[in-house]
Design an enzyme around this catalytic site. Structure first.
Site, mmCIF file in Angstrom:
data_model
loop_
_atom_site.group_PDB
_atom_site.id
_atom_site.type_symbol
_atom_site.label_atom_id
_atom_site.label_comp_id
_atom_site.label_asym_id
_atom_site.label_seq_id
_atom_site.Cartn_x
_atom_site.Cartn_y
_atom_site.Cartn_z
ATOM 1 N N SER A 114 0.805 -1.218 0.000
ATOM 2 C CA SER A 114 0.000 0.000 0.000
ATOM 3 C C SER A 114 0.838 1.269 0.000
ATOM 4 O O SER A 114 0.359 2.319 -0.441
ATOM 5 C CB SER A 114 -0.962 0.003 1.193
ATOM 6 O OG SER A 114 -0.265 -0.237 2.394
ATOM 7 N N HIS B 56 1.942 4.408 4.761
ATOM 8 C CA HIS B 56 1.147 5.146 3.783
ATOM 9 C C HIS B 56 1.713 6.543 3.549
ATOM 10 O O HIS B 56 1.771 7.020 2.404
ATOM 11 C CB HIS B 56 -0.300 5.242 4.259
ATOM 12 C CG HIS B 56 -0.974 3.913 4.378
ATOM 13 N ND1 HIS B 56 -2.163 3.729 5.059
ATOM 14 C CD2 HIS B 56 -0.612 2.681 3.909
ATOM 15 C CE1 HIS B 56 -2.515 2.456 4.990
ATOM 16 N NE2 HIS B 56 -1.593 1.801 4.304
#
Length: 341
Positions: free
Chosen positions: A154, A206
């Site tokens: 991610s 992230h």
């Protein structure tokens, strides 16, 4: 990214089946090769096919942390951890996102450059993640940040999201269907929203992806990457002038020659299958009139098309000696005086 945990989570491989259904719904022929290969590789790693189990163990054994990478020197975890997923649903959400972002960006950058982009982003996201955790440990005097361990793709997906937002037309997107966010800043909203919905997700993982994406579009990363490999997408732009139409071929890389070409011409042997072609058109990207949309936009956003058309118009006007549409006021006065003399 998620903290290292055991695969499956009691659900078996439901996420893998959902991903397979997603690919079939999209049409496997519409997915560019690098995107499809990236997804297939990570599914194979999750399923531990062949000898992959020798390189990729359990998520907890390959997860990356500042302690493992910086202090223990296990640098291969920068790659292995990001190709490993905690469970099948984690894999499904990440790879479904990869399919959507990959189709957009690979058709824009071409497959070879997109593969290069993924490799660079994967390495930099891992390094940035380690750097952020070490900085937090130093600033807060909390050593738990150095032990925080994460797996998943991610971080790279957030970096790709920054690029997708940058190359998209300006406008408003609605997060969860009702939260309006400017398109150019939607990744910041997603960073916060994911952390609220899934508190155990890796915030620094992230954030590392966003920082890498910003380094590409606003920093020197793109210039450095282009020094090794230049992407030269072909834009076909139709300039309307009085009495005739002119097609111009634009390129974004050094050595690209300006000239004219027929957009329907393709060199002999040019590959046309698997959902992409020499112009980078996505399948089904048709205008209401039936023509390929990317033949006219070249993948350019609306803002970029307007800027390109404006520059071409100014360039044409500077090179022409056109008669003024309206006479000069001084000229009108002089004519009136001459008439009554």
């Amino acid at each position: 990214m998620f903290p290292g945990r055991r695969r499956g989570g009691g659900r078996g491989n439901l996420g893998v089946l959902l991903l397979g259904a997603q690919i079939m719904r999209m049409g496997i022929h519409t997915i560019p090769p690098v995107t499809l290969t990236t997804v297939a590789l990570q599914v194979a790693i999750f399923l531990q096919l062949g000898d992959l189990s020798r390189w990729f163990g359990t998520p907890r054994s390959v997860c990356m942390s500042a302690y493992k990478v910086w202090f223990k020197g296990d640098w291969k975890l920068l790659i292995l951890a990001q190709l490993t997923h905690g469970d099948d649903i984690h894999l499904y959400y990440n790879m479904a996102s990869m399919l959507w972002k990959g189709r957009k960006l690979e058709n824009r950058f071409r497959s070879v450059y997109f593969a290069f982009l993924l490799v660079v982003f994967t390495i930099l996201c891992g390094i940035t993640y380690i750097g952020l955790n070490m900085a937090l440990a130093f600033l807060t005097d909390d050593q738990s940040y150095e032990l925080t361990c994460a797996v998943g793709f991610s971080g790279v997906l957030f970096a790709l999201k920054v690029l997708v937002s940058h190359y998209s037309p300006r406008g408003t997107q609605y997060i969860m269907g009702f939260i309006p966010v400017p398109t150019r800043h939607v990744f910041w909203a997603e960073l916060v929203l994911i952390q609220v919905i899934t508190p155990h997700a890796s915030f620094t993982g992230h954030l590392a992806g966003i920082l890498v994406g910003l380094l590409y579009i606003k920093g020197p990363l793109k210039m450095l990457m282009d020094a090794f490999m230049v992407t030269v997408p072909t834009y076909t732009y139709t300039a309307q002038t009085s009495g005739y139409n002119t097609r111009h071929n634009y390129g974004s890389g050094p050595g690209q020659r300006s000239g004219y070409r027929d957009p329907n011409y393709h060199p002999p042997g040019a590959r046309r299958g698997y959902g992409w072609n020499v112009d980078g058109d996505a399948p089904g990207a048709e205008t209401p009139g039936g023509g390929a949309y990317n033949h006219y936009t070249g993948g350019l956003s609306e803002e970029e098309q307007i800027r390109q058309a404006t520059e071409e118009s100014l360039r044409q006007n500077r090179g022409s000696n056109q008669e003024r549409l309206y006479p000069d006021l001084d000229d009108l006065r002089q004519r009136r005086q001459n008439r009554y003399q």
